[in-house]
Scaffold this active site. Structure first.
Site, PDB file in Angstrom:
ATOM      1  N   CYS A  81      36.717  37.739  37.951  1.00 25.97           N
ATOM      2  CA  CYS A  81      35.685  38.761  38.090  1.00 25.97           C
ATOM      3  C   CYS A  81      36.008  39.986  37.212  1.00 25.97           C
ATOM      4  CB  CYS A  81      35.481  39.118  39.561  1.00 25.97           C
ATOM      5  SG  CYS A  81      33.949  40.002  39.884  1.00 25.97           S
ATOM      6  N   HIS A 175      35.506  34.377  42.423  1.00 27.52           N
ATOM      7  CA  HIS A 175      36.769  34.552  43.133  1.00 27.52           C
ATOM      8  C   HIS A 175      37.137  33.262  43.863  1.00 27.52           C
ATOM      9  CE1 HIS A 175      36.792  39.051  42.942  1.00 27.52           C
ATOM     10  NE2 HIS A 175      35.486  38.888  42.918  1.00 27.52           N
ATOM     11  N   GLU A 177      40.086  32.743  44.971  1.00 28.19           N
ATOM     12  CA  GLU A 177      41.150  33.141  45.904  1.00 28.19           C
ATOM     13  C   GLU A 177      40.607  33.527  47.280  1.00 28.19           C
ATOM     14  OE1 GLU A 177      39.739  36.967  44.065  1.00 28.19           O
ATOM     15  OE2 GLU A 177      40.037  34.914  43.399  1.00 28.19           O
TER      16      GLU A 177
END
Length: 196
Positions: A81, A175, A177
């Protein structure tokens, strides 16, 4: 865990989530805030957050030039991002005074997928990642407007480039994660090990 040490740039953004995702991908990782910490790592993740703030903090902490030097020298790097924005050689619509680390021959558009309240989660088919599409969270996400000849497009979503790789540099608009799906971090860990 032995092997290479992957740093997570810890100036601002979702640092803890990246550290957890890297650990889940069997990679040794730690936060990086200062040039001497950067000098100790073999690779770096540039997390999501606010790209203008991260750029200003990198300058304030004396990190911008050391980051540029390490990336130019071939250190493996992965940006998500805001990290994708910071790894771009050019931003289409930069904020005043915003600088990038560079390293990927691409032009990006900030906040291209909309505002915070237009954030969404989507399945993204990504080259180099086995096991089907990855889950991606798009939060005020950028997209890649164009890439140079040596940049490999790894994924598109809704007609826009959202994941790229150039040499030892990897970047995603989304993202991974935040989803519990650690395969993209696994891909990066493999890149780091291959760079040796």
């Amino acid at each position: 865990m032995s092997g290479p040490l992957i740093g997570v740039l810890a100036l601002q953004g979702d640092v803890r989530e990246h550290l957890a995702a890297l650990a889940a991908a069997d990679a040794a990782a730690g936060p990086v805030r200062r040039p001497e910490e950067l000098a100790r790592v073999d690779a770096l993740v540039v997390p999501g957050g606010e790209s203008t703030t991260m750029s200003k903090l990198a300058t304030l902490f004396g990190m911008l030039e050391p980051l540029r030097e390490r990336v130019r020298a071939g250190m493996p790097v992965y940006g998500t991002c805001a990290g994708l924005i910071l790894l771009a050689d050019k931003i289409l619509d930069p904020r005043s005074g915003q600088e990038t680390i560079g390293g990927i021959d691409m032009i990006v558009r900030r906040n291209a997928f909309g505002r915070q309240n237009e954030s969404f989660e989507a399945s993204v088919a990504m080259a180099g990642v086995d096991g089907g599409p990855v889950d991606g969270v798009f939060i005020r996400a950028p997209w890649v407007e164009s890439v140079g000849a040596t940049v490999e497009v790894l994924a598109e979503y809704d007609g826009h480039v959202v994941a790229v790789r150039q040499g030892n540099a990897l970047a995603t608009s989304f993202h991974p994660e935040l989803t519990g799906d650690h395969r993209v971090h696994g891909l990066f860990a493999e890149m780091v090990r291959a760079a040796g």
